[in-house]
Design an enzyme around this catalytic site. Sequence first.
Site, PDB file in Angstrom:
ATOM      1  N   HIS A 192       0.827  -1.202   0.000  1.00  0.00           N
ATOM      2  CA  HIS A 192       0.000   0.000   0.000  1.00  0.00           C
ATOM      3  C   HIS A 192       0.858   1.247   0.000  1.00  0.00           C
ATOM      4  O   HIS A 192       0.418   2.320   0.406  1.00  0.00           O
ATOM      5  CB  HIS A 192      -0.960  -0.004   1.187  1.00  0.00           C
ATOM      6  CG  HIS A 192      -1.548  -1.348   1.438  1.00  0.00           C
ATOM      7  ND1 HIS A 192      -1.030  -2.223   2.342  1.00  0.00           N
ATOM      8  CD2 HIS A 192      -2.560  -1.985   0.833  1.00  0.00           C
ATOM      9  CE1 HIS A 192      -1.714  -3.346   2.301  1.00  0.00           C
ATOM     10  NE2 HIS A 192      -2.648  -3.240   1.394  1.00  0.00           N
TER      11      HIS A 192
HETATM   12  S1  FES Z   1       1.913  -0.526   3.160  1.00  0.00           S
HETATM   13 FE1  FES Z   1       0.307  -1.880   3.678  1.00  0.00          FE
HETATM   14  S2  FES Z   1       1.416  -3.600   4.262  1.00  0.00           S
HETATM   15 FE2  FES Z   1       2.998  -2.225   3.826  1.00  0.00          FE
END
Ligand code: FES
Lengths: 421, 180
Positions: free
Chosen positions: B145
């Site tokens: 993410h």
């Molecule tokens: S940014 Fe969501 S798990 Fe690493």
Amino acid sequence: MSEHSTYTPGNPFSKWLDDRLPIIRFSKEHLLDYPTPKNLNYWWTFGAILVVMLVIQIVTGIILAMHYTPNIAMAFDSVELLRRDVNSGRVLQAAHAVGASMFFVAVYIHIFRGLFFGSYKSPREVLWILGVLLFVLMITTAFMGYVLPWGQMSFWAATVITNIIGAVPFVGESVLQLLRGGFAVGNPTLNRFFSLHYLLPFIIAAVVVLHIWALHVPGNNNPTGVDVKSTRDTVPFHPYITMKDLYAVVLFMIPFAWFVFFAPDILGHPDNYIMANSQVTPAHIVPEWYFLPFYAILRAVDFNILFIDSKLGGVIFFAGAIVVLFFVPWLDRSPVRSGLFRPLFKWFYALFVINFIGLAYLGAAPADGRVLGIDVPTFSKICTAYYFIYFLVILPILPRFETTRPLPASISENVLGKAHA
Amino acid sequence: MADQPTQVQHDGPTPSRRDFIYVASGAVGAVGVALVAWPLIDQLNPDASVKALASIEFDLSGIEEGQTLTIMWRGLPVFVRHRTADNITVAQNTPLTDLKDPEPDSARVKEGHEQWLIMIANCTHLGCIPVGDAGDFGGWFCPCHGSHYDTAGRVRKGPAPKNLVLPPYDFVSDTLVQIG
Ligand code: FES
Ligand code: HEM
């Protein structure tokens, strides 16, 4: 409904049975004579399609379990062996995997049908709540099932999703270990997920019984949203609805079969054909398509809100997106059920559908990518905002500004009026 | 009916012997149910064989400057990074006000062993493994993410709320660490 059964036992045995366990009477009342509005359209066939899908998942699932080994060293190979060596294994495995997708296609249509025609409104609130409960159970079952083949996506889905629970303040970490049976996702996790994945569909089946019971008390809603007023408005379930549902089921089986036979892996992800590796995350992890809208909502919250950090915030919105569905019967203040008679609602509803599909698209896009020239995190925030605004602002407030179109006096009038026009 | 107040009959002004027995047996029953339920739940917790792996020793001598190795501890991947002098200066000179989860570099390593950065490899967001030598801050980038970590494993950007977690560890000698 209040109609009483017309069943009279035909022979001494059925009379004897009827006095002790009136199962024939019950079946006749609920499977044959049950009065159904005569104007139901094809959106109303998805309930029956869902029942068929549940049966298909249970039957193929039990067969798969005969060949599957729930152990991290052997699970991946056992699924590959099933696909390659077991007679018809390729078709059975594909039917179960594609079946899960088709199940979700049907449930999304079923839910959106309810949202448009106001099927959640009084007196069908309990029916709706049981439906949302079924949706939650389906999500849980599908998630655990996806972990079983123990590919890279299985492992990382399990890691990421169980971590969501770790976000809960104070107790999160201990609950997380309790859930995984270890400090990380591992063999104990796989074993318990298998056990639960086997159990949950039967729980779903039980809740479906309650769901249909709660349907048969008020009876079906219908496209006009107007209550059934007399027997002239209804037709008996059999043969009218049984045949129509059957026809819809056959149509639904065509794309299903196409996927199973011609593109069994197209809905999945190639990384899941690499065995799980706890040291490397695939470059681009995405959930199964049917979780994408909710995944986009989870990802959209990448900022802290007061004392709530971004991780917990994401989880709150993610859970909230589903929990809000439970409250829809009380959020929507309009006395008119069907969207057909609500000129403003129609547009907000259409935007909601587009927005939901947009969320799915964003959920699949890489976090640092762009969609329509807008970066993915910003776009996701906008769509997440509309998702909640629809339920929390538009549904409650819209009725104050909306002049609804006149409702037909009865279902019959509506049907015949159309025919004469 | 309305102006005829109905009298509720009680057994007596004070709780009777019977009330007491009801409450007492109910309470004992509830404790019994809880006692039976506990093993049903507790069996889900990590078992003895999982806990037995709680401590490991690791020899650092094979890791070149600039290299990162991933080793396993309690089923969790752990990054062991041999930081370059440049990595260390950048990390030490970052003002704390630039950080989402402020921690000086000195709190991230052991004194006298600044070149060794040892951290649990799971992103503090939802647990993916960030990719090394990537992201906007020369440390790690989590592809899941989009969280960015710097050369001290501190989160700089993205949804991760915390810096990468440090496992408990000690230097047994200059090249041997005990984790856990
Ligand atoms: S940014 Fe969501 S798990 Fe690493
Ligand atoms: C396993 C999943 C499910 C099964 C098997 C199932 C089955 C059925 C069946 C057979 C009907 C009657 C036929 C029809 O109206 O299409 C029905 C009606 C209904 N279902 Fe479901 N359902 C499921 C999930 C859901 C979910 C997730 C929701 C909503 C969140 C939902 C909401 C409703 C509503 C509101 C009705 C009444 C519709 C009406 O007649 O107006 N159901 N369901």
